[in-house]
Write a protein that holds these residues in place. Structure first.
Motif, PDB file in Angstrom:
ATOM      1  N   SER A 174       8.456  28.307   5.949  1.00 49.47           N
ATOM      2  CA  SER A 174       8.746  29.743   5.990  1.00 49.47           C
ATOM      3  C   SER A 174      10.246  29.999   6.063  1.00 49.47           C
ATOM      4  O   SER A 174      10.750  30.961   5.472  1.00 49.47           O
ATOM      5  N   ASP A 175      10.984  29.168   6.768  1.00 50.26           N
ATOM      6  CA  ASP A 175      12.435  29.323   6.845  1.00 50.26           C
ATOM      7  C   ASP A 175      13.108  28.761   5.594  1.00 50.26           C
ATOM      8  O   ASP A 175      14.076  29.324   5.081  1.00 50.26           O
ATOM      9  N   ALA A 176      12.588  27.644   5.087  1.00 49.71           N
ATOM     10  CA  ALA A 176      13.157  27.044   3.874  1.00 49.71           C
ATOM     11  C   ALA A 176      13.055  27.993   2.687  1.00 49.71           C
ATOM     12  O   ALA A 176      13.900  27.967   1.783  1.00 49.71           O
ATOM     13  N   ALA A 177      12.036  28.857   2.688  1.00 48.65           N
ATOM     14  CA  ALA A 177      11.854  29.793   1.576  1.00 48.65           C
ATOM     15  C   ALA A 177      13.010  30.775   1.448  1.00 48.65           C
ATOM     16  O   ALA A 177      13.204  31.372   0.390  1.00 48.65           O
ATOM     17  N   GLY A 178      13.785  30.953   2.511  1.00 47.70           N
ATOM     18  CA  GLY A 178      14.916  31.871   2.484  1.00 47.70           C
ATOM     19  C   GLY A 178      16.238  31.214   2.139  1.00 47.70           C
ATOM     20  O   GLY A 178      17.294  31.814   2.341  1.00 47.70           O
ATOM     21  N   THR A 179      16.196  29.998   1.605  1.00 43.77           N
ATOM     22  CA  THR A 179      17.433  29.286   1.280  1.00 43.77           C
ATOM     23  C   THR A 179      17.820  29.382  -0.187  1.00 43.77           C
ATOM     24  O   THR A 179      18.957  29.095  -0.549  1.00 43.77           O
ATOM     25  N   LEU A 180      16.892  29.755  -1.068  1.00 43.69           N
ATOM     26  CA  LEU A 180      17.032  29.685  -2.534  1.00 43.69           C
ATOM     27  C   LEU A 180      17.082  28.242  -3.031  1.00 43.69           C
ATOM     28  O   LEU A 180      17.514  27.982  -4.150  1.00 43.69           O
ATOM     29  N   PHE A 282       9.686  37.215  -1.405  1.00 45.71           N
ATOM     30  CA  PHE A 282       8.389  36.551  -1.422  1.00 45.71           C
ATOM     31  C   PHE A 282       8.579  35.177  -0.793  1.00 45.71           C
ATOM     32  O   PHE A 282       9.259  34.315  -1.352  1.00 45.71           O
ATOM     33  N   PHE A 283       7.999  34.984   0.400  1.00 44.79           N
ATOM     34  CA  PHE A 283       8.250  33.785   1.179  1.00 44.79           C
ATOM     35  C   PHE A 283       6.941  33.102   1.596  1.00 44.79           C
ATOM     36  O   PHE A 283       5.875  33.732   1.632  1.00 44.79           O
ATOM     37  N   ASN A 284       7.039  31.840   1.957  1.00 45.63           N
ATOM     38  CA  ASN A 284       5.925  31.130   2.586  1.00 45.63           C
ATOM     39  C   ASN A 284       5.714  31.684   3.989  1.00 45.63           C
ATOM     40  O   ASN A 284       6.664  31.941   4.729  1.00 45.63           O
ATOM     41  N   HIS A 285       4.461  31.854   4.353  1.00 47.19           N
ATOM     42  CA  HIS A 285       4.077  32.353   5.674  1.00 47.19           C
ATOM     43  C   HIS A 285       4.166  31.213   6.688  1.00 47.19           C
ATOM     44  O   HIS A 285       4.225  30.034   6.320  1.00 47.19           O
ATOM     45  N   GLY A 286       4.148  31.562   7.971  1.00 42.45           N
ATOM     46  CA  GLY A 286       4.021  30.536   9.008  1.00 42.45           C
ATOM     47  C   GLY A 286       2.598  30.006   9.093  1.00 42.45           C
ATOM     48  O   GLY A 286       2.358  28.957   9.683  1.00 42.45           O
ATOM     49  N   LYS A 287       1.652  30.734   8.511  1.00 44.00           N
ATOM     50  CA  LYS A 287       0.274  30.265   8.373  1.00 44.00           C
ATOM     51  C   LYS A 287       0.213  29.354   7.157  1.00 44.00           C
ATOM     52  O   LYS A 287       0.720  29.693   6.087  1.00 44.00           O
TER      53      LYS A 287
END
Length: 497
Positions: A174-180, A282-287
């Motif tokens: 979920s955090d990695a999804a915000g790195t591009l 659009f990001f990966n969820h923590g679920k």
């Protein structure tokens, strides 16, 4: 009784929550740390300040007389997204962290767009914006080559704190999804993106699920915090993903409104096929194996705190907002756009700045205060509007953060969103979500959904008022014109900042 701890690493402070198996908060502690703005648009923090604050908060938590530290089974984390922490060969920070609200990287965003073209959205699912991590990496590479040369690996804020506590290097999806740098649908670091910018695969930490066990505490960390060395440490997630978990946004049909320093409208997505064309994040969820779409207002709660600190310094929020409930929708013809630090959704613009429109001699401070609250909510409604136009149903909104603390604001959200707005009994946002990841990771529940049924409790429901809905719909249409009308003016004013 066994316990878990949720640690929420925010922009201004870290907060630690201790919860029991019923989801009740037994104790909490918070520690603040400084923020540095060396130049206009820059925003940095010292990574070790986060570590020191987290250790101090945990020590305060475990020292409380009603807390049995030996009964604490696990901890997990929520963290501010996008912030760049560069580590050298020895695992030490090369420079201060560059934060999510730093806007120095416009040129690097254009470089990313030019280099990746259509691959940018097809792989990362998000546009290149100043707040994201890859532009920051490229800025350091260009402007501080000596620091970049020393850098062997990057982390995000909460991952650095967790690394210092455990000695283990990881990052959750979920955090990695915000790195591009992440292939969001494929859940792996993108070899194509890394190669395009000359970054080795070793520059990225191993990926793990948010509920994944990443280790236990180092002996020194156990001594410093008062926790058992055997305490299980779980990866955790991005603050918005954890906020969604803490609000129970774990199935289709639920939307979250979160008003903190920034503001978020977040909608659960069950698969990666949803396509918003880069207009929202659009990001990966923590679920596990889930996603979420999200629109962002950069200066949500910050707009109200700025107004208070500028025009009501020393007063409480109750004093500041006294009398606003008697003012009709529209604040007597006064509009506010919350562009104090630029905007993210739907206008990815680091130059635009805030405006009050329609000021006249009849307006008192209370009209301005209400207009600020309405402007923040109008900005969030831009995302609600986009979700609806994409075919999503938005009729139940779980509200968390500062906007959920005031009944007038909750009713305002219901009227502007034209949806039922639900407050929570025990609203703890991302910190609660982090604790839920620890509870699930420890095996207390067989799913996050089961955990949410125990930990997340709905309280009051605010239904839209038909007359107010109609009035706000007209005002929202006017609000949407302000950006275009002031964009050129702000471009011209940029030279004078």
């Amino acid at each position: 009784m066994s316990y878990v701890i949720g640690i929420d690493l925010g922009t201004s402070a870290v907060k630690a929550l201790l919860l029991d198996k019923n989801g009740a908060i037994v104790a909490e502690a918070s520690k603040s740390y400084p923020l540095f703005h060396e130049h206009s648009g820059w925003s940095e923090q010292r990574p070790d300040d986060w570590v020191d604050g987290t250790i101090a908060a945990l020590r305060e938590l475990t020292s409380q007389p009603n807390v049995n530290a030996d009964a604490i089974e696990g901890i997990s984390f929520s963290g501010q997204m996008h912030g760049l922490v560069l580590l050298d060969e020895a695992g030490n920070p090369v420079r201060n962290a560059i934060l999510w609200n730093d806007t120095r990287t416009t040129a690097q965003c254009r470089e990313i767009e030019f280099t990746l073209g259509e691959q940018l959205l097809s792989i990362t699912r998000n546009p290149a914006l100043e707040g994201f991590t890859l532009p920051k990496i490229l800025w350091v590479k260009q402007h501080e080559p000596e620091n970049f040369e020393k850098s062997k690996l990057f982390l995000l804020p909460k991952d650095y704190v967790r690394y210092r506590l455990t000695g283990e290097l990881h990052m959750d999806y979920s955090d990695a999804a915000g790195t591009l740098l992440l292939d969001v649908a494929g859940k792996s670091w993108s070899a194509s993106v890394l190669e395009a910018f000359g970054l080795p695969a070793s520059f990225c930490p191993p990926l793990v699920e948010s509920h994944g066990l990443v280790g236990t505490l180092l002996p020194q960390s156990a001594d410093d915090t008062g926790l058992p060395a055997s305490t299980k440490v779980f990866a955790g997630g991005a603050d918005n993903a954890c906020g969604a978990i803490g609000a129970g946004i774990l199935e289709e049909g639920l939307t979250m409104c979160s008003i903190g320093t920034s503001g978020v409208i977040l909608s659960y997505e069950k698969n990666s096929a949803s396509d918003f064309g880069g207009k929202v994040h659009f990001f990966n969820h923590g679920k596990e194996d889930a996603f979420y779409a999200m629109g962002v207002t950069l200066a949500a709660g910050y707009s109200l705190s700025w107004f208070k600190n500028t025009f009501a310094k020393g007063e409480s929020y109750d004093e500041l907002l006294s009398g606003i409930e008697a003012i009709k929708p529209g604040s007597n013809g006064l509009l506010f756009t919350p562009y104090l630090v630029g905007e993210r959704t739907p206008h990815a613009d680091s130059v635009i700045r805030a405006s009050f429109i329609g000021v006249d001699g009849s307006h008192e401070r209370k009209h301005f205060a209400r207009a600020v609250m309405e402007g923040i909510t109008f900005s969030l409604n831009e995302s609600v509007d986009m979700f609806r136009k994409a075919g999503k149903t938005v009729d139940r909104v779980i509200s968390i953060g500062g906007g959920a603390q005031n009944p007038v604001w909750l009713q305002m959200q219901a009227d502007i969103f034209n949806a039922n707005v639900i407050a929570l009994e025990n609203e703890q946002g991302p910190g609660l979500g982090a604790a839920m990841l620890a509870a699930y990771g420890c095996g207390w529940f067989d799913s996050l959904d089961a955990c949410a049924s125990q930990f997340v409790k709905h309280a009051a429901v605010y239904e839209p008022n038909e007359a107010a809905v109609e009035q706000y719909a007209g005002l929202f249409a006017i609000y949407q014109q302000v950006y275009a009308q002031t964009q050129g003016l702000n471009e011209s004013l940029k030279a004078y900042r």
